[in-house]
Design an enzyme around this catalytic site. Structure first.
Site, PDB file in Angstrom:
ATOM      1  N   GLY A  52       0.816  -1.208   0.000  1.00 26.26           N
ATOM      2  CA  GLY A  52       0.000   0.000   0.000  1.00 26.26           C
ATOM      3  C   GLY A  52       0.845   1.249   0.000  1.00 26.26           C
ATOM      4  O   GLY A  52       2.058   1.209   0.212  1.00 26.26           O
TER       5      GLY A  52
ATOM      6  N   VAL B 111       4.364   0.853   1.923  1.00 25.95           N
ATOM      7  CA  VAL B 111       4.473  -0.346   2.749  1.00 25.95           C
ATOM      8  C   VAL B 111       4.702  -1.559   1.850  1.00 25.95           C
ATOM      9  O   VAL B 111       4.012  -1.743   0.839  1.00 25.95           O
ATOM     10  CB  VAL B 111       3.207  -0.546   3.601  1.00 25.95           C
ATOM     11  CG1 VAL B 111       3.352  -1.780   4.481  1.00 25.95           C
ATOM     12  CG2 VAL B 111       2.945   0.685   4.458  1.00 25.95           C
TER      13      VAL B 111
ATOM     14  N   LYS C 107       7.417  -0.279   6.309  1.00 29.46           N
ATOM     15  CA  LYS C 107       7.021   1.036   5.808  1.00 29.46           C
ATOM     16  C   LYS C 107       8.299   1.827   5.513  1.00 29.46           C
ATOM     17  O   LYS C 107       9.052   2.181   6.412  1.00 29.46           O
ATOM     18  CB  LYS C 107       6.173   1.795   6.814  1.00 29.46           C
ATOM     19  CG  LYS C 107       5.732   3.179   6.300  1.00 29.46           C
ATOM     20  CD  LYS C 107       5.094   4.030   7.378  1.00 29.46           C
ATOM     21  CE  LYS C 107       3.697   3.578   7.683  1.00 29.46           C
ATOM     22  NZ  LYS C 107       3.014   4.534   8.618  1.00 29.46           N
TER      23      LYS C 107
ATOM     24  N   ASP D  62      -6.544   9.596  13.761  1.00 31.83           N
ATOM     25  CA  ASP D  62      -6.679   9.275  12.330  1.00 31.83           C
ATOM     26  C   ASP D  62      -7.251   7.875  12.162  1.00 31.83           C
ATOM     27  O   ASP D  62      -6.778   7.090  11.343  1.00 31.83           O
ATOM     28  CB  ASP D  62      -5.328   9.393  11.633  1.00 31.83           C
ATOM     29  CG  ASP D  62      -5.467   9.434  10.102  1.00 31.83           C
ATOM     30  OD1 ASP D  62      -6.547   9.807   9.617  1.00 31.83           O
ATOM     31  OD2 ASP D  62      -4.503   9.087   9.401  1.00 31.83           O
TER      32      ASP D  62
END
Length: 661
Positions: free
Chosen positions: A351, A358, A372, A469
């Site tokens: 992603g 990542v 990441k 978030d």
């Protein structure tokens, strides 16, 4: 002359300016904000954008700063332009023309900004005036490659110069948030500095922005003869030659008197203690790394991260200046990560996030990991990188993703997590085929898992943590479909007795941000409760809040849920894939809990401990209160064409708006 004719004339004369204008050099940086949605050609939004860019040059040239909004929701657009304070009206107008052309040519997103040497232009479909957001970017700058002979003395004087200029720009009303100045170092060398802020922010915000820029300037350009940092609200630059047209502002050399006591008194008063410590440690590491013959860019990036991390407790370093661990968190070498991820191949890509990508990796012992890899050329992710290390390393819970390690090597920064084979929640609930794999029991367990993870963060961990978030893409699923909250880069720690905090830097994802946070910058545990309520309703309905498209029923997912609740038609809100096998009373109870979590007043929302009790307790033992109407929600409206057979959830025309009651 009509608007269309004027617009046509404006676009025709732009090439003339580019060919014959000396300010038409390449832009320093263009940020097209890949996280924002794109507009379509010949759309009302594009027409409004062109009208806005047409209005900026002449209006900005009058005072050097101008902001404007054009159009009506949902095609309303906000724009802002700033010229460097030392340029005249003609140069300012020409620079804005060039910048407008470049941003129109290079960016198709609904939010973008361009920086040129003499001006900057920004537009967005979201209102951003008077909001200070620090981004910390620096371009390739020729003079950065030229070293200076006495970096310690040079940087003491440079810091003195830029600190004084920042104070003048921020707090002197006559400065118009712009200041230049110079300090003579010797008969052959003078430092010239320039700072500037956009005039829509307060003096305090301007000073904070410039302080952040000064830290990044030191990080990127230590030992260089020049450098530049620019952000959305402030810019900072220095050179050893005159590069601006303002009148001379000669500051005294703070270390020319030879009195060491005065030197140290100045340093103590001009710098906070942590900066002094960071400079000392940074210089030592810089000197040792030079002896080892590392590449220049690697030295600069390594130094920058060390300067940030060494101000925190718990960091262990070897005598050679290499980071070894943060408390119990091991630092891994980059070579191992290259081997584990097959040199970060696209086939291993899991992603793309705001600050990095990542990848799946496999360690030599066969253990699967997620790596990441943070962006190499932007310092935006530095605070988030530190946050992850400081926060998540101290957290251990079944419903939180485990951070296994991290690494810093040159300008490479990476975080290593446990691998989640089923990826993230959004890849299931917003995909019609995968969503069919989630029966009610699976969805209910995911909801409860998220709730227990948030309860741990808010009340049961050693720290009181607000995530800020929370959204489906930040909820990962392991091989047993256990939900695990991830991505703590935006999280904040609260003290034991602290209940709320305020910020002017509102971060998060529209559609999941609580109204008091989006509008007033106030966040608390109840902000996370709001985000949880949105996710709960998304899991039940299989519909996405930030891309809601049932405009003939309601403008947002929350408004749709509220309307059906009041009409007694709750089952119409439930994902049709669940209706045949779902216990009706249980799913209606969950809708009720979701609506309680998204109420207007934060004090009306339950705590996560109450939510867990309501979810997992005996339904007949606890009566649920009736929810109140949400004040508004932040979401996206996607216009639908009833004549089209295209799945409207895949429509690319997305319009971000704030919906009042």
């Amino acid at each position: 002359m009509g608007k269309d004719s004027a617009l046509t004339m404006f676009l025709l004369i732009i090439p003339f300016f580019i060919l014959f204008n000396p300010t038409a050099a390449e832009p320093l940086y263009i940020d097209c904000n890949n996280d924002a949605s794109n507009y379509t050609l010949n759309s009302p939004f594009e027409k409004n954008l062109k009208l806005l860019l047409q209005a900026l040059p002449s209006n900005t040239s009058l005072t050097g700063f101008y902001d404007i909004s054009i159009g009506e929701t949902p095609n309303k657009i906000y724009g802002q332009a700033l010229c460097r304070g030392d340029v005249n009206a003609a140069v300012c107008e020409s620079c804005i023309v060039n910048a407008s052309q470049e941003i129109l040519k290079n960016c198709k997103s609904k939010d973008a900004i361009i920086w040129r040497d003499l001006c900057q232009v920004r537009y967005s479909n979201q209102m951003f005036f008077s909001m200070q957001v620090y981004t910390g970017k620096y371009p390739d700058w020729d003079t950065q490659e030229k070293n200076i002979s006495s970096p310690v003395q040079f940087n003491k004087i440079l810091e003195y110069l830029l600190t004084n200029l920042s104070t003048k720009a921020a707090f002197n009303p006559s400065s118009r948030m712009f200041a230049t100045g110079e300090v003579v170092i010797s008969a052959k060398q003078t430092i010239y500095g320039l700072v500037q802020c956009t005039r829509d922010i307060s003096g305090g915000d301007c000073n904070n922005c410039l302080n952040s820029a000064l830290g990044d300037l030191y990080a990127c350009c230590y030992g260089r003869q020049g450098g530049i940092i620019f952000s959305r609200n402030c810019d900072m630059r220095f050179e050893i030659y005159p590069f601006y047209n303002a009148s001379s502002n000669l500051l005294p050399n703070p270390i020319s008197q030879g009195d060491k006591r005065k030197i140290w008194m100045y340093v103590l008063f001009a710098c906070i203690p942590t900066m002094i410590l960071a400079i000392i440690i940074g210089y030592c590491v810089f000197y040792l790394s030079r002896k080892k013959g590392k590449e220049k860019d690697e030295e600069r990036a390594h130094l920058a991260l060390l300067l940030e991390l060494t101000t925190s407790r718990g960091v262990t370093m070897t005598q050679e200046g290499e980071l070894m661990s943060y408390e119990e968190l091991p630092f891994m070498d980059f070579t191992t990560m290259i081997a584990a991820t097959d040199n970060f191949s696209d086939s291993n890509k899991l992603g793309q996030g705001g600050f990095g990508t990542v990848y799946k990796g496999i360690l030599p012992d066969g253990k699967e990991i997620a790596v990441k890899r943070l962006s190499r050329k932007s310092w935006q992710g530095l605070e988030e990188f530190k946050n992850e290390i400081i926060l998540i390393a101290k957290l251990q819970h079944r419903n939180l993703v485990r951070l296994l390690g991290c690494g810093i090597e040159g300008d490479e920064k990476f975080l290593i997590y446990e691998f989640m084979p089923n990826r993230s929640l959004d890849m299931f609930i917003f995909n019609s085929e995968r969503r069919a794999q989630l029966d009610w029991n699976a969805r209910y367990n995911i909801i409860c898992g998220i709730a227990r993870g948030l309860l741990y963060l808010h009340e049961d961990s050693r720290l009181k943590i607000i995530h800020r978030d929370l959204k489906p893409s930040n909820v990962l699923l392991d091989h047993e479909m256990v939900a695990k909250i991830s991505d703590f880069g935006m999280a904040r720690i609260f003290s034991e007795n602290q209940n709320t905090a305020n910020t002017k830097r509102v971060i998060g994802t529209y559609g999941y941000i609580a109204p008091e946070y989006a509008m007033a910058g106030q966040f608390s545990v109840k902000s996370d409760v709001f985000s949880f309520g949105v996710i709960l309703l998304e899991v039940i309905s299989g519909r996405k809040s930030s891309g809601f498209y049932l405009t003939e029923h309601a403008q947002t997912l929350l408004a749709y849920a509220w309307r059906l609740w009041n009409e007694g038609k709750e089952l119409e809100f439930v994902d049709p894939l669940l209706l045949e096998t779902t216990p009706i009373e249980e799913v209606v109870r969950c809708i009720n809990i979701g609506l309680l979590c998204v109420q207007e007043d934060p004090s009306d929302r339950p705590t996560m401990s109450s939510v867990v009790v309501l979810l997992e307790g005996e339904p007949t033992a606890i009566a649920l209160p009736q929810p109140k109407q949400p004040a508004f929600s932040v979401g996206r409206i996607v216009p639908t064409d009833k004549s089209s057979t295209t799945d409207p959830s895949l429509n690319q025309i997305t319009l971000s708006v704030l919906q009042p009651r």
